[in-house]
Design a protein around this motif. Structure first.
Motif, PDB file in Angstrom:
ATOM      1  N   ILE A   1      -2.250   3.815  -5.974  1.00 15.60           N
ATOM      2  CA  ILE A   1      -2.756   3.202  -4.737  1.00 15.60           C
ATOM      3  C   ILE A   1      -1.774   2.208  -4.128  1.00 15.60           C
ATOM      4  CG2 ILE A   1      -5.156   3.454  -5.483  1.00 15.60           C
ATOM      5  CD1 ILE A   1      -5.106   0.427  -6.113  1.00 15.60           C
ATOM      6  N   GLY A   2      -0.679   1.928  -4.834  1.00 11.62           N
ATOM      7  CA  GLY A   2       0.283   0.976  -4.293  1.00 11.62           C
ATOM      8  C   GLY A   2       1.319   0.571  -5.327  1.00 11.62           C
ATOM      9  N   VAL A   3       2.076  -0.459  -4.967  1.00 13.87           N
ATOM     10  CA  VAL A   3       3.146  -0.970  -5.829  1.00 13.87           C
ATOM     11  C   VAL A   3       3.110  -2.489  -5.800  1.00 13.87           C
ATOM     12  CG1 VAL A   3       5.652  -1.227  -6.077  1.00 13.87           C
ATOM     13  CG2 VAL A   3       4.690   0.996  -5.589  1.00 13.87           C
TER      14      VAL A   3
ATOM     15  N   ASP B   1       0.846  -1.184   0.000  1.00 14.66           N
ATOM     16  CA  ASP B   1       0.000   0.000   0.000  1.00 14.66           C
ATOM     17  C   ASP B   1       0.885   1.238   0.000  1.00 14.66           C
ATOM     18  OD1 ASP B   1       0.956   0.357   2.564  1.00 14.66           O
ATOM     19  OD2 ASP B   1      -0.864  -0.383   3.546  1.00 14.66           O
ATOM     20  N   LEU B   2       0.269   2.416   0.069  1.00 14.32           N
ATOM     21  CA  LEU B   2       1.035   3.656  -0.023  1.00 14.32           C
ATOM     22  C   LEU B   2       1.979   3.868   1.161  1.00 14.32           C
ATOM     23  CD1 LEU B   2      -1.671   6.104  -1.439  1.00 14.32           C
ATOM     24  CD2 LEU B   2       0.269   5.078  -2.641  1.00 14.32           C
ATOM     25  N   ASN B   3       1.760   3.164   2.246  1.00 15.88           N
ATOM     26  CA  ASN B   3       2.659   3.237   3.396  1.00 15.88           C
ATOM     27  C   ASN B   3       3.835   2.272   3.275  1.00 15.88           C
ATOM     28  OD1 ASN B   3       1.095   5.178   4.786  1.00 15.88           O
ATOM     29  ND2 ASN B   3      -0.306   3.545   5.478  1.00 15.88           N
ATOM     30  N   GLY B   4       3.811   1.451   2.230  1.00 14.16           N
ATOM     31  CA  GLY B   4       4.880   0.484   2.042  1.00 14.16           C
ATOM     32  C   GLY B   4       4.680  -0.794   2.812  1.00 14.16           C
TER      33      GLY B   4
ATOM     34  N   TYR C   1      10.300   1.404  -2.854  1.00 14.77           N
ATOM     35  CA  TYR C   1       9.726   2.553  -2.176  1.00 14.77           C
ATOM     36  C   TYR C   1       9.890   3.828  -2.994  1.00 14.77           C
ATOM     37  CZ  TYR C   1       8.727  -0.362   1.780  1.00 14.77           C
ATOM     38  OH  TYR C   1       8.199  -1.354   2.568  1.00 14.77           O
ATOM     39  N   ASN C   2      10.893   3.886  -3.853  1.00 15.61           N
ATOM     40  CA  ASN C   2      11.020   5.021  -4.771  1.00 15.61           C
ATOM     41  C   ASN C   2       9.862   5.054  -5.761  1.00 15.61           C
ATOM     42  OD1 ASN C   2      13.374   5.914  -3.594  1.00 15.61           O
ATOM     43  ND2 ASN C   2      14.710   4.846  -5.027  1.00 15.61           N
ATOM     44  N   THR C   3       9.423   3.867  -6.172  1.00 19.24           N
ATOM     45  CA  THR C   3       8.264   3.811  -7.071  1.00 19.24           C
ATOM     46  C   THR C   3       7.016   4.340  -6.387  1.00 19.24           C
ATOM     47  OG1 THR C   3       9.188   1.931  -8.266  1.00 19.24           O
ATOM     48  CG2 THR C   3       6.821   2.253  -8.467  1.00 19.24           C
ATOM     49  N   LEU C   4       6.891   4.114  -5.080  1.00 24.72           N
ATOM     50  CA  LEU C   4       5.761   4.671  -4.329  1.00 24.72           C
ATOM     51  C   LEU C   4       5.787   6.200  -4.335  1.00 24.72           C
ATOM     52  CD1 LEU C   4       5.550   2.336  -1.199  1.00 24.72           C
ATOM     53  CD2 LEU C   4       3.769   2.675  -2.919  1.00 24.72           C
TER      54      LEU C   4
END
Length: 482
Positions: free
Chosen positions: A123-125, A33-36, A83-86
């Motif tokens: 919304i996520g990765v 999710d967006l928080n990783g 996390y860079n992609t996020l």
């Protein structure tokens, strides 16, 4: 499979109806999710990492799988491509990192970090990864195999170059012809020392066959199936000779466009023959002494030490003892080389061997020149035996070769040979060790104006303590002249 799965996942949120598809693929899949934090983990990921989904869902997976590089260095989360992609919504493919398993081991991975959008909102990765351990091992094996092939190719190329040089202008076998007392004594000496690893110093006039003796020593030794590498020390300048003997690295000097192995390296496990060793510069003599003592050296332009196992044979037409007394040859090197001395007699001292030598040489020259000469006339043979042969066997070979080329029949008649050449005989005055040491020390003292201690003093040059040198001078009766 990874790219097609990526396309399917990138356009959809993690809905229950998609889980059967995602669970079936062989690549590991993580959803964030967006928080990783992990929101989806498929069975392939569980199998590769050893972590169960229920242990990781809702947790920061970077801390479990991506916390360190393969060498143990800390891997900050802000540097992680996933996390860079996020942060920027850009897809990334990484092939030089590792994931850590639950048991503390790691494995190399190839993974894609792909953004997931819904209604044009990030919304996520999704991270799709594959264990590439086998691929890495195969690549490493191929690199090692290529390195070995390149090294072998270089070795064969270098050996071929030198072996072709050795074979050039060489005809016939390596037998020593003759039944005279002196030549039989020589053959006996060769037989005694051939199968040892002792260093041999072959002396004799030019053209007596010193190289032939060296080849016999090698052929009769336990190294006969290994290379015999020869170098004529008189054929190279001091600078080029060092490169010839020890090899050089690419760029070591102007013109060194490739790395090249030297004769010492090529002779490893075999025999190295240094002809005209008296022609070595004092600097080259020092380096040769080190190789003999330590069996190791460095190529020119390299600091890498190379170990070698060689049998050394040297030859010279000079009187090396006289060269030592003249300060042109190191005394310590002389004793290293002169372990087993062999003197090759001049042809004038074994004229009875000429008929056998002639037959041997004619056989070889027939093969070289494509002729069918059967021998020499009786008158021609008498002419050959009455000559003084200042050029020794080499001169005899040259005379026969010239006569074979000119001959119209199968028997050589031999044109008159002039006897007005001066001949070069070795006159070696045998000295005791004390006499030779005294002469050597006096010469060194004279060179430094009889300075014993201090910088550039005789003691420093001789690597002796000043007190030791004074003691030797007193014992040998050496004193500074008035």
């Amino acid at each position: 499979m990874a790219s097609s799965t990526l396309k399917n996942v990138a356009d959809t949120e993690f809905l229950p109806e998609n889980q059967l598809i995602l669970n079936a693929v062989s690549e590991g899949i993580y959803g964030f999710d967006l928080n990783g934090d992990a929101v989806f983990i498929n069975p392939a990921a569980e199998k590769m990492t050893g972590w169960k989904a229920e242990e990781l869902l809702g947790k920061n997976i970077h801390d479990c799988h991506h916390h360190s590089h393969s060498d143990g260095r800390h891997y900050p989360q802000e540097e992680c491509p996933i996390y860079n992609t996020l942060q920027d919504g850009m897809q990334r493919e990484i092939s030089h990192e590792v994931f850590w398993r639950k048991d503390g081991t790691c494995f190399p991975v190839l993974y894609n970090s792909t953004p997931v959008y819904k209604d044009n909102q990030l919304i996520g990765v999704v991270a799709i990864f594959r264990d590439i351990s086998m691929q890495k091992q195969t690549e490493q094996s191929l690199r090692q195999a290529l390195k070995q092939v390149q090294a072998l190719s270089e070795k064969l190329s270098s050996e071929n170059q030198y072996l072709q040089l050795e074979l050039a202008n060489k005809t016939g076998d390596v037998g020593i012809s003759g039944h005279s007392e002196k030549i039989q004594e020589l053959i006996q000496q060769v037989a005694l020392v051939a199968n040892t690893d002792s260093t041999v110093l072959i002396s004799g006039e030019n053209g007596t066959g010193k190289e032939l003796v060296a080849r016999n020593l090698h052929q009769l030794s336990h190294r006969a199936d290994k290379p015999l590498i020869s170098v004529n020390c008189a054929a190279f300048s001091a600078t080029l000779l060092e490169s010839e003997l020890f090899g050089h690295e690419k760029g070591a000097f102007t013109g060194a466009t490739n790395r090249r192995k030297g004769r010492f390296e090529l002779a490893n496990h075999g025999t190295l023959f240094l002809d005209e060793v008296a022609e070595l510069s004092l600097e080259a003599q020092s380096k040769l002494l080190r190789v003999i003592q330590e069996q190791e050296f460095e190529r020119v332009g390299s600091s890498e030490t190379i170990q070698v196992d060689i049998r050394l044979i040297t030859a010279s037409h000079h009187d090396l003892l006289k060269r030592v007394q003249q300060g042109l040859f190191r005394m310590d090197l002389y004793y290293r080389l002169n372990v087993f001395p062999i003197l090759v007699p001049p042809l004038r001292d074994r004229l009875d061997d000429i008929p056998e030598l002639v037959n041997h040489l004619i056989h070889d020259l027939n093969r070289k020149l494509g002729k069918k000469i059967i021998g020499v006339s009786q008158k021609g043979l008498q002419q050959l035996m009455s000559h003084r042969w200042p050029g020794n066997v080499r001169e005899l070979q040259n005379v026969l070769e010239r006569e074979i080329i000119l001959s119209q029949g199968d028997v050589l008649q031999i044109a008159p040979i002039t006897n007005n050449h001066s001949h070069n005989t070795l006159h070696t005055k045998l000295l005791t060790f004390a006499q030779m040491e005294k002469q050597y020390l006096i010469q060194v003292l004279q060179q430094v104006n009889w300075r014993i201690s201090g910088p550039a003093g005789a003691a420093q040059l001789l690597d002796l303590a000043p007190s030791t040198l004074r003691s030797r001078m007193k014992k040998l009766g050496i004193s500074r002249p008035n």
